[in-house]
Design an enzyme around this catalytic site. Structure first.
Site, mmCIF file in Angstrom:
data_model
loop_
_atom_site.group_PDB
_atom_site.id
_atom_site.type_symbol
_atom_site.label_atom_id
_atom_site.label_comp_id
_atom_site.label_asym_id
_atom_site.label_seq_id
_atom_site.Cartn_x
_atom_site.Cartn_y
_atom_site.Cartn_z
ATOM 1 N N SER A 41 0.797 -1.226 0.000
ATOM 2 C CA SER A 41 0.000 0.000 0.000
ATOM 3 C C SER A 41 0.833 1.281 0.000
ATOM 4 C CB SER A 41 -0.951 0.021 1.191
ATOM 5 O OG SER A 41 -0.257 0.207 2.399
ATOM 6 N N LYS A 92 1.018 4.305 7.007
ATOM 7 C CA LYS A 92 0.340 5.157 6.033
ATOM 8 C C LYS A 92 0.818 6.596 6.218
ATOM 9 C CE LYS A 92 -2.677 2.040 4.474
ATOM 10 N NZ LYS A 92 -1.925 0.846 4.823
#
Length: 146
Positions: free
Chosen positions: A67, A104
């Site tokens: 990701s 993230k």
């Protein structure tokens, strides 16, 4: 296809107890035209000494997943995470979200906090009051294999 990825990170603590390290050539290695190397000054270099600013608050963790590839964080890369740094907009953070760790980019906006992946195949995660959420640390460096 958009998917939500949860990462299982394996954490390691830096070992700063030894002052050894690998041999370091201070002259540099040319990435352009080779230059004659008259003197190769050798010394020992510890990556912990360079990458770790606060040894009591710094940990290593291995990335698991895709990701964050747009930010240069690839599967199996080793992250250097400093828990003493303040979280801020646009920083890359290791977060504990609903019982799992994830890495993230933090997006702090008027409508709340978002965990932004760096891969278009993954969707952003909006943090709500229902989430069990902790910003565990800020990523300061990435160590890669080539």
């Amino acid at each position: 296809m958009l998917v939500r990825e949860n990462l299982s990170l394996t954490f390691f603590t830096p070992d700063l107890s030894q002052n050894s390290g690998a041999i370091y050539f201070e002259t540099g290695i040319s990435a352009g035209f080779p230059s004659p190397a008259d003197d190769f000054k050798q010394e020992r270099l510890s990556l912990d000494g360079i990458l770790v600013k606060n040894k009591l608050a710094t940990f290593y963790a291995r990335v698991s997943g895709q990701s964050m590839i747009g930010a240069g964080l690839d599967d199996n890369d080793l992250l250097v995470i400093d828990r003493s740094l303040e979280p801020a907009h646009n920083k890359i953070a290791v977060c504990f979200l609903d019982g799992e760790f994830t890495v993230k980019r933090l997006k702090v906006q008027a409508d709340g906090v978002w965990l932004q992946p760096e891969n278009p195949n993954y969707k952003p995660i909006k943090i709500t009051e229902e989430n069990n959420f902790v910003i565990w640390g800020i990523v300061t460096n990435v160590i890669k294999k080539v």
